[in-house]
Design a protein around this motif. Sequence first.
Motif, PDB file in Angstrom:
ATOM      1  N   VAL A 199       0.859  -1.180   0.000  1.00 63.07           N
ATOM      2  CA  VAL A 199       0.000   0.000   0.000  1.00 63.07           C
ATOM      3  C   VAL A 199       0.898   1.235   0.000  1.00 63.07           C
ATOM      4  N   ASP A 200       0.465   2.265  -0.683  1.00 56.39           N
ATOM      5  CA  ASP A 200       1.260   3.479  -0.851  1.00 56.39           C
ATOM      6  C   ASP A 200       1.258   4.304   0.435  1.00 56.39           C
ATOM      7  N   THR A 201       1.992   3.801   1.430  1.00 58.31           N
ATOM      8  CA  THR A 201       2.182   4.501   2.698  1.00 58.31           C
ATOM      9  C   THR A 201       3.652   4.381   3.079  1.00 58.31           C
ATOM     10  N   ARG A 209       9.171   4.394  -3.105  1.00 54.04           N
ATOM     11  CA  ARG A 209       7.984   4.307  -3.957  1.00 54.04           C
ATOM     12  C   ARG A 209       8.292   3.600  -5.270  1.00 54.04           C
ATOM     13  N   CYS A 225      -1.915   0.492  -5.000  1.00 54.03           N
ATOM     14  CA  CYS A 225      -2.953   0.482  -3.967  1.00 54.03           C
ATOM     15  C   CYS A 225      -2.772   1.659  -3.017  1.00 54.03           C
ATOM     16  N   GLN A 226      -3.824   2.446  -2.869  1.00 50.83           N
ATOM     17  CA  GLN A 226      -3.836   3.562  -1.937  1.00 50.83           C
ATOM     18  C   GLN A 226      -4.559   3.160  -0.646  1.00 50.83           C
ATOM     19  N   PRO A 227      -4.307   3.852   0.464  1.00 49.19           N
ATOM     20  CA  PRO A 227      -5.020   3.522   1.706  1.00 49.19           C
ATOM     21  C   PRO A 227      -6.535   3.512   1.540  1.00 49.19           C
ATOM     22  N   ASP A 228      -7.048   4.420   0.717  1.00 47.37           N
ATOM     23  CA  ASP A 228      -8.495   4.479   0.543  1.00 47.37           C
ATOM     24  C   ASP A 228      -9.036   3.254  -0.191  1.00 47.37           C
ATOM     25  N   ASP A 229      -8.222   2.623  -1.041  1.00 39.63           N
ATOM     26  CA  ASP A 229      -8.660   1.378  -1.680  1.00 39.63           C
ATOM     27  C   ASP A 229      -8.921   0.303  -0.622  1.00 39.63           C
TER      28      ASP A 229
END
Length: 257
Positions: A199-201, A209, A225-229
Amino acid sequence: MNGLRQGNLGPYALAGRVAVVSGGSSGVGAACARRLAEQGAMVAIGYHTGRDRAEALAAELPGGGHASLFLPMTDSAAILAAATEVEARFGRLDVLVNSAGTTRAVPHADLDGLDDETFDRILVTNVRGPFATIRAFAPLLRRGGDAVVVNISSLAAVNGLGSSVAYCASKAALDTMAMSLARALGPEIRVLGISPAAVDTQFVPGRDRDAMLRQAAQTPLRVVCQPDDVALAVLAAVTHLRLSTGTTLLVDGGRHL
């Protein structure tokens, strides 16, 4: 009919319900808090060291009644105190999202690099901590008779690829624990897992990245994948997967393929 409930339950409305999100001050946990609040839940944002972030997030969430909550995964007494605080403040709990976790990047072949202290810290935070949280909040969750626990797991539990051997083991244990607890806590409480890939964190220290982009490029969907996904998958599990329990859902862009 032997205590059986009627099927066709319909969506799980969040308006007026209460949610606790461990690790809720940043990353996936913060995204989950936002999505739950958007749907009308009052959210207690669990934190360990991120008190300022948790308080700031609670103040900006839509709706009202949100709060920050000291919820460290390594301290079972503090977790029990958090459950007492939620009961006193809200009088109920409907949704528990176990998002808190930790890791350290250690190459899998570097057995000596994964020392006992690191191994124990990862297992305590990622396995014992969520169990202690579920144990502490179970009486409050049972009270309403229709509650949900969602554990944030990882594809690492399935393929054994991840930041460290200990991290992979911890997420596999979390998934198995979900099966055991789903049997033990039903019918009042559903227990589910959501398993993303990377996840992109900033969760994995030292992971840049570019590495995440390379990994996403190897998946069928080719999406970072973003946290919101992940938060949207949690929301779907809570509100629509009404007959699912004891299972963990992959949200990995097809990475497992």
